[in-house]
Design an enzyme around this catalytic site. Structure first.
Site, PDB file in Angstrom:
ATOM      1  N   SER A 160      67.895   1.104 125.553  1.00 20.65           N
ATOM      2  CA  SER A 160      69.193   1.172 124.545  1.00 20.65           C
ATOM      3  C   SER A 160      70.289   1.579 125.310  1.00 20.65           C
ATOM      4  CB  SER A 160      68.545   2.164 123.606  1.00 20.65           C
ATOM      5  OG  SER A 160      69.170   2.276 122.371  1.00 20.65           O
ATOM      6  N   ASP A 326      63.506  -7.065 118.091  1.00 20.19           N
ATOM      7  CA  ASP A 326      64.678  -5.895 118.209  1.00 20.19           C
ATOM      8  C   ASP A 326      65.891  -6.463 117.461  1.00 20.19           C
ATOM      9  OD1 ASP A 326      66.595  -3.747 118.649  1.00 20.19           O
ATOM     10  OD2 ASP A 326      66.281  -4.056 120.939  1.00 20.19           O
ATOM     11  N   HIS A 359      63.482  -2.257 117.833  1.00 25.19           N
ATOM     12  CA  HIS A 359      64.196  -1.580 119.096  1.00 25.19           C
ATOM     13  C   HIS A 359      63.183  -0.572 119.638  1.00 25.19           C
ATOM     14  CE1 HIS A 359      67.672  -0.638 121.155  1.00 25.19           C
ATOM     15  NE2 HIS A 359      67.642   0.795 120.785  1.00 25.19           N
TER      16      HIS A 359
END
Lengths: 383, 383
Positions: A160, A326, A359
């Site tokens: 991320s 995601d 995610h």
């Protein structure tokens, strides 16, 4: 409950104590502000080898910190946030690598941030802490690298917002990154991503206990706002499928109650997530800062929006990983990075991992994911 | 500015005055509460024919009301919420059909709801207004149908929560619905849908000005909470693509300001949406109620989760429409309805409209969408 040595040592880096490194070189931030000196709080796992070439930099995401693995205290209920990834025999194998994980500037894990004293006022920075960019983080981490007397990172990696740092490192210091591992990231936020961040910020900033960020001086905290922000964030980390599988339309009490108390299991889960985040005492001003860092990240901006131009001088080898479900940073976004690297004939391996966990997958011990990282990192360690 | 007759009359139903119908039959709600009597505020457009068989019921969605078309006052800046759909020569052609659009029970457009007087206390219901289900709405609309001395609806139609009413009508009164037009709807909310609703509710309910729903008595309003709720809702109505096309990463002042004021165009847009919703004076308790109605909707629940069993007795012809970029109620969800209808050999036409405008598409004059509705409704009108 105190853990036995066996419990802590089995597959774990064990007890770790964070270090604090005061950095006396000044740091000119992208915003124009200069920090005369600052502290980076960091943890290390494993041992730096004699040739000083086995160091891995772990970059954390929005709500992470320096405590990535092991336990800070034998009574800790939970280990660090990436404990399934880092340890003896784990993908980031501490028998082979020396792992460094700093808390990012502007964070609230111990590095200089909104909770620190502002030298020009003598009180905590609070909302006056300057907004930090991913480039600023790379600069600060590079100052740490120099203090540690390491010439280059064997690996810079993160998921991320952490993956964005891994990418920025390869751009800013081409000769100091051998391998850049960019996991569940994107070359920049989408409009929708920014919008969700803005909602999170509005939730915090419209909480009457926010007091324009001066809540500490009022001895209060924008708890409701931060809770809401976390709920919104968390919901975007999970896929629709996993929500369905885990909670469906299950009712907490088995039947509809025609009221506004928690009825559906998913409501109860979201409430729990919001409350446990408050329990971790994450600072609201840090949360606001980090969402801005995310919004601003766009290495291609300087290059007329051409990502491949931004990546032209990179020398690192790249491993880019995405997760099928995601929707915050979807595989399509990772592919943008891969394409830009290929246009430059860079060395890149790409893998989309099948996962219904959204995610959040990057934090989870998904076998295929861990296998790829183990294989990749073992190969580096051997050669 | 006052409009000329030409301006109002061109393609418009013109000036309309809402009617109030006190219904003196008691209504037993799904929650167990009984309303002894209640008011339905509604508008009508077009003329009921002699055989009284050209009536269309328009069902509104979460924040809609009875004012679907035309102007209530010559100084109104905007016409009703579905003015592009309803009027002379429009898809819902008021030269051919008699259109009825009531404000739903529990709403704040004039029908009995949280703003109305609670007969047992003499003050406004506020948070004590009972939670309403889609079935309850159908019951109340059926009482209106009887008062209007109409035997059956030629068409019941609506988008989103309105489409759910169109479906429930076909289930509850098989002989009173000739055509059910279910647009941008789903047979029930997904876990993710419920989660977004719960975040909206938490935003309202954690606003200190909410006062457990008694904000009126405190002469205040949970403005921040409702604004946030609307921002969250609105964001889920739009597709990632349209956000990208409309706003991208454009900056309001052309450059990054390193602050928390509005920077990106999307932030400005969201803020505008939140504020203009507050300007419409939508009641916060009504908003809470309507999200619960959405969460509870699940006609298959009584039938062990088998939607096709729930639809078995329907006699209506169905037109089901979805929009390609709608991720709130995606085409997959509409297909669930279509499949369940086909399993029962029902007459159903399905169309997925190419649109990048997300869930909001159902409110917009997309040519292919309007063409399909015009064709379908013209055919009914002629025969």
């Amino acid at each position: 409950m105190r853990k036995s040595k066996e419990e802590i040592n089995h597959n774990s880096v064990g007890l770790v104590i964070a270090k604090n490194q005061i950095i006396n070189s000044s740091l000119k931030l992208d915003s124009g502000t200069t920090l005369k000196d600052y502290n980076l709080c960091y943890e290390t796992y494993g041992i730096l080898n004699k040739s000083r070439d086995n160091a891995i930099l772990i970059c954390h995401a929005l709500t992470g910190d320096q405590h990535a693995a092991g336990y800070n205290d034998a009574t800790d209920r939970k280990p660090g946030w990436w404990d399934n990834m880092i340890g003896p025999g784990k993908p980031v194998d501490t028998n082979k690598f020396f792992v460094v994980c700093p808390n990012n500037l502007g964070g609230c894990g111990g590095s200089t941030g909104p909770l620190s004293q502002n030298p020009s006022t003598g009180t905590a920075y609070g909302p006056d802490f300057p907004i930090i960019t991913v480039r600023d983080w790379v600069e600060s981490q590079n100052q740490l690298l120099e203090i540690l007397e390491i010439e280059s990172w064997a690996v810079v990696m993160g998921g991320s917002l952490g993956g964005m740092q891994a990418m920025q490192w390869a751009i800013d210091y081409p000769d100091k990154v051998k391998h850049s591992l960019i996991i569940a990231a994107a070359p920049k936020l989408s409009t929708q991503n920014i919008a969700f961040n803005e909602i999170a910020r509005q939730a915090i900033r419209s909480d009457p206990n926010y007091y324009n960020g001066l809540y500490k001086t009022k001895n209060t905290f924008p708890e409701h706002g931060l809770k809401l922000a976390r709920m919104v964030g968390h919901l975007t980390y999970l896929s629709d499928d996993i929500l369905h599988t885990k909670f469906g339309r299950e009712l907490k009490k088995g039947k509809i109650e025609f009221g506004f108390d928690v009825e559906f299991e998913i409501e109860s889960y979201l409430k729990y997530q919001g409350e446990s985040f408050i329990g971790q005492r994450f600072d609201a001003n840090s949360y606001l800062l980090m969402t801005k860092t995310l919004d601003y990240f766009d290495p291609a901006e300087k290059y007329d929006g051409k990502l491949s131009d931004a990546l032209k001088k990179c020398q690192a080898n790249f491993l880019v990983i995405s997760f099928s479900s995601d929707w915050r940073f979807s595989p399509t976004r990772s592919m943008e990075i891969v394409r830009a690297l290929l246009e430059n004939d860079k060395n890149v391996i790409y893998s989309e991992i099948e996962s219904e966990l959204g995610h959040d997958s990057f934090l989870l011990p998904i076998p295929q994911y861990h296998r790829i990282l183990s294989t990749y990192l073992n190969k580096i360690a051997v050669t």
